[in-house]
Design a protein around this motif. Structure first.
Motif, PDB file in Angstrom:
ATOM      1  N   HIS A 182      36.508  32.772  38.834  1.00  0.00           N
ATOM      2  CA  HIS A 182      37.652  32.398  39.661  1.00  0.00           C
ATOM      3  C   HIS A 182      38.734  31.690  38.850  1.00  0.00           C
ATOM      4  N   ILE A 194      39.578  47.419  36.982  1.00  0.00           N
ATOM      5  CA  ILE A 194      40.238  46.377  37.764  1.00  0.00           C
ATOM      6  C   ILE A 194      39.496  46.157  39.081  1.00  0.00           C
ATOM      7  N   LYS A 198      37.614  42.677  40.125  1.00  0.00           N
ATOM      8  CA  LYS A 198      37.896  41.950  41.364  1.00  0.00           C
ATOM      9  C   LYS A 198      36.622  41.708  42.149  1.00  0.00           C
ATOM     10  N   GLU A 199      35.748  42.711  42.199  1.00  0.00           N
ATOM     11  CA  GLU A 199      34.484  42.564  42.909  1.00  0.00           C
ATOM     12  C   GLU A 199      33.622  41.479  42.276  1.00  0.00           C
ATOM     13  N   HIS A 203      40.347  37.241  38.536  1.00  0.00           N
ATOM     14  CA  HIS A 203      41.759  37.448  38.856  1.00  0.00           C
ATOM     15  C   HIS A 203      42.208  38.595  37.962  1.00  0.00           C
ATOM     16  N   THR A 204      42.807  39.638  38.530  1.00  0.00           N
ATOM     17  CA  THR A 204      42.968  40.891  37.793  1.00  0.00           C
ATOM     18  C   THR A 204      44.419  41.300  37.566  1.00  0.00           C
ATOM     19  N   GLY A 215      42.561  46.147  44.100  1.00  0.00           N
ATOM     20  CA  GLY A 215      41.915  45.029  43.428  1.00  0.00           C
ATOM     21  C   GLY A 215      42.789  44.274  42.453  1.00  0.00           C
ATOM     22  N   ASP A 217      45.803  41.890  41.152  1.00  0.00           N
ATOM     23  CA  ASP A 217      46.644  40.786  41.593  1.00  0.00           C
ATOM     24  C   ASP A 217      48.041  40.882  40.995  1.00  0.00           C
TER      25      ASP A 217
END
Length: 257
Positions: A182, A194, A198-199, A203-204, A215, A217
């Motif tokens: 995170h 990506i 995300k999964e 932060h992508t 997914g 950001d």
């Protein structure tokens, strides 16, 4: 690499970067050359029918993350190091040039920076050397990191290759690099990677396109636009000391499992 201590108040503690087609553009031609080398290996060393090779190469890549991983699943037996030597050892690395703009961007970031690639150690170090970015990263998570050698040869032969875009590969990388997902920003040119990142809680940032994918950001048309698109990387680091770099690409640490 030695770094000055940072404040715990930074929103992001680590920048996790894919390498190929992320730190340099797809237009370099390295990706195409790599695929041609893989196809040649399949033809001459695995005796796969020539008319089937191109389609099979692409389908395995799409299904398993790398063609190599797919070949192993299908039961083809070959030495991993020799495969990498053939596929990567003949790439046109001379097309990759030092990138002082990207180097300055990376060195100005107050966070940890780590490479996360499906490629092997030798390939990663050679690319970073060519780009002049070796001393911008504290370590490399690569093929050898995710697939350490096993003493049991039978178990090794039956083990599936771990690689992106597997969520498990993401989770293993996070664990062995001791990352808080995170508080980690993940840069990659692959939409599948990506989504998996995300999964896994990262932060992508999708690189190479200005179009958002599932997914993501953020989206970067070019890796050089990081500061314009994601200025908070630096804004949140104001007042914190820069890293003291005391390494070079030849001494980059391969993160071990």
């Amino acid at each position: 690499m030695e770094t000055i201590a940072r404040s715990d108040s930074l929103k992001y503690e680590c920048m996790l970067f894919d390498m190929d087609d992320t730190l340099y553009p797809l237009s370099s031609g390295v990706n195409l050359a790599c695929r041609k080398n893989i196809e040649e290996y399949m033809l001459h060393y695995l005796n796969i029918e020539e008319t089937e090779v191109p389609k099979m190469c692409l389908e395995l890549y799409r299904e398993y993350g790398t063609t190599m991983a797919g070949l192993k699943v299908l039961g083809y037996e070959f030495d991993n190091d020799k495969f990498h030597e053939f596929v990567h050892g003949r790439l046109p690395y001379e097309v990759l040039k030092p990138d002082p703009l990207l180097r300055n961007l990376l060195l100005s970031m107050p966070q940890r920076k780590i490479i996360f690639t499906n490629g092997d150690k030798a390939h990663a170090i050679r690319v970073l050397n060519k780009l002049g970015l070796g001393d911008c990263f504290e370590g490399i998570i690569c093929f050898e990191t995710l697939n350490p050698p096993l003493e049991d040869t039978d178990e090794a032969a039956s083990r599936r290759i771990l690689c992106k875009p597997s969520v498990k590969a993401m989770e293993v990388a996070i664990r062995i690099a001791n990352l808080d997902p995170h508080k980690t920003m993940f840069f990659d040119d692959s939409a599948r990677n990506i989504a998996s990142g995300k999964e896994a809680g990262l932060h992508t940032v999708i690189v190479g396109t200005s179009t958002m994918v599932a997914g993501a950001d953020h989206a970067l048309r070019s890796i050089h636009s990081i500061r314009e698109v994601i200025p908070q990387i630096w804004e949140e680091g104001r007042g914190y000391p820069k890293q003291i770099i005391q390494s070079n690409a030849a001494e980059l640490t391969v993160v071990q499992a």
